[in-house]
Design an enzyme around this catalytic site. Structure first.
Site, mmCIF file in Angstrom:
data_model
loop_
_atom_site.group_PDB
_atom_site.id
_atom_site.type_symbol
_atom_site.label_atom_id
_atom_site.label_comp_id
_atom_site.label_asym_id
_atom_site.label_seq_id
_atom_site.Cartn_x
_atom_site.Cartn_y
_atom_site.Cartn_z
ATOM 1 N N SER A 283 22.709 49.670 38.071
ATOM 2 C CA SER A 283 21.843 50.513 37.245
ATOM 3 C C SER A 283 22.636 51.275 36.184
ATOM 4 C CB SER A 283 21.089 51.513 38.119
ATOM 5 O OG SER A 283 20.461 50.861 39.191
HETATM 6 N N1 SAH Z 1 22.301 51.113 42.750
HETATM 7 C C1 SAH Z 1 22.602 49.722 42.628
HETATM 8 C C2 SAH Z 1 21.367 49.010 42.127
HETATM 9 C C3 SAH Z 1 21.397 47.533 42.276
HETATM 10 S S1 SAH Z 1 19.919 46.733 41.715
HETATM 11 C C4 SAH Z 1 23.733 49.559 41.631
HETATM 12 O O1 SAH Z 1 23.817 50.371 40.705
HETATM 13 O O2 SAH Z 1 24.522 48.629 41.741
HETATM 14 C C5 SAH Z 1 18.886 46.843 43.130
HETATM 15 C C6 SAH Z 1 19.363 46.142 44.370
HETATM 16 O O3 SAH Z 1 18.280 46.174 45.310
HETATM 17 C C7 SAH Z 1 19.716 44.675 44.204
HETATM 18 O O4 SAH Z 1 21.043 44.477 44.611
HETATM 19 C C8 SAH Z 1 18.735 43.939 45.106
HETATM 20 O O5 SAH Z 1 19.293 42.810 45.750
HETATM 21 C C9 SAH Z 1 18.371 45.015 46.112
HETATM 22 N N2 SAH Z 1 17.106 44.838 46.822
HETATM 23 C C10 SAH Z 1 15.937 44.356 46.359
HETATM 24 N N3 SAH Z 1 15.009 44.360 47.339
HETATM 25 C C11 SAH Z 1 15.613 44.858 48.449
HETATM 26 C C12 SAH Z 1 15.198 45.133 49.788
HETATM 27 N N4 SAH Z 1 13.956 44.889 50.197
HETATM 28 N N5 SAH Z 1 16.090 45.640 50.645
HETATM 29 C C13 SAH Z 1 17.366 45.902 50.259
HETATM 30 N N6 SAH Z 1 17.821 45.677 49.020
HETATM 31 C C14 SAH Z 1 16.959 45.171 48.127
#
Ligand code: SAH
Length: 225
Positions: free
Chosen positions: A68
């Site tokens: 993000s």
């Molecule tokens: N805060 C993180 C955001 C990553 S994007 C960063 O800055 O790197 C959001 C993440 O949520 C992705 O890696 C995706 O795989 C994960 N995600 C989506 N659905 C999910 C779920 N049901 N349970 C756990 N993770 C999930």
């Protein structure tokens, strides 16, 4: 910086610039800003995107996911402000960068990610900074992490069509959760607060775009990951 590998001095300058960019988005909480100096974002990103590590932008991390935008994460932290006594549940570990920022503020961080490879990569990055108050789980975060509930703070980094009741059930009295809620294309960032049995929802920011939360209590029927 927290204890970790010796780093290229250029990154220090890049981080200062990133903090200025975050400030220009209206975040002026010094405790939060300082965290962005302490955690080297480049340690959380794949090799191919390293030149962009200190851009205030979402960065691809593979598997169709993105880390993000830092100024948005700073806004999250300003609104949630976990304390040294509080337990945090993060849904969507992704790169693990926000996990690290949260770990420096809170007592303990529990973070769930559905893509195994991302969780494993995040574990390596967190270990390289010797952050030991983080527990990671590979699985569907929409069902929370009942074993360690209730949580004082919940951070959902992917967007949901509604607030999963499973997560609200695991929110402590006095607890607060930020979650993007809306359509696939555009969401409102919603603050959910629990006081006793009363639960309130407030839109704190409009027109956000997050990757979808894929799971039993959010967007369903997806393949791959
Ligand atoms: N805060 C993180 C955001 C990553 S994007 C960063 O800055 O790197 C959001 C993440 O949520 C992705 O890696 C995706 O795989 C994960 N995600 C989506 N659905 C999910 C779920 N049901 N349970 C756990 N993770 C999930």
């Amino acid at each position: 910086m927290v204890t970790g590998p010796v780093e290229d001095p250029r990154f220090v300058g890049y981080r200062r610039k990133l903090i200025e960019d975050i400030r220009s988005h209206g975040v002026d909480d010094l405790e939060v800003l300082e965290l962005f100096d302490r955690v080297p974002r480049h340690l959380f990103l794949p090799e191919g995107v390293l030149p962009r590590a200190y851009e205030d932008a979402p960065i691809p991390i593979g598997f169709g996911q993105t880390a993000s935008q830092p100024s948005l994460q700073a806004y999250y932290l300003t609104l949630l402000k976990p304390t040294r006594q509080e337990k945090v549940l993060e849904i969507g570990t992704g790169s693990g960068y926000l996990t690290a920022l949260l770990a420096l503020m809170a007592d303990r961080v529990y973070s769930v990610e559905r893509v195994r490879e991302l969780s494993h990569r995040a574990r390596k990055s967190l270990d390289s900074l010797a952050l030991r108050n983080v527990a990671l789980l590979v699985g569907d975060g929409t069902i929370g992490w009942r074993k360690y509930a209730p949580f004082d703070v919940m951070v959902v980094s992917a967007s949901s069509p509604s607030v999963p009741s499973t997560l609200v059930d695991q929110l402590a009295d006095g607890g607060r959760m930020l979650i993007p809620v809306g359509s696939r294309d555009s969401q409102d960032l919603v603050m959910v607060r629990r006081t006793g049995f009363a639960v309130t929802e407030e839109v704190v920011k409009g027109e956000c775009t997050f990757v979808p939360l894929l799971g039993s209590f959010a967007w369903r029927g997806e393949a791959g990951g």
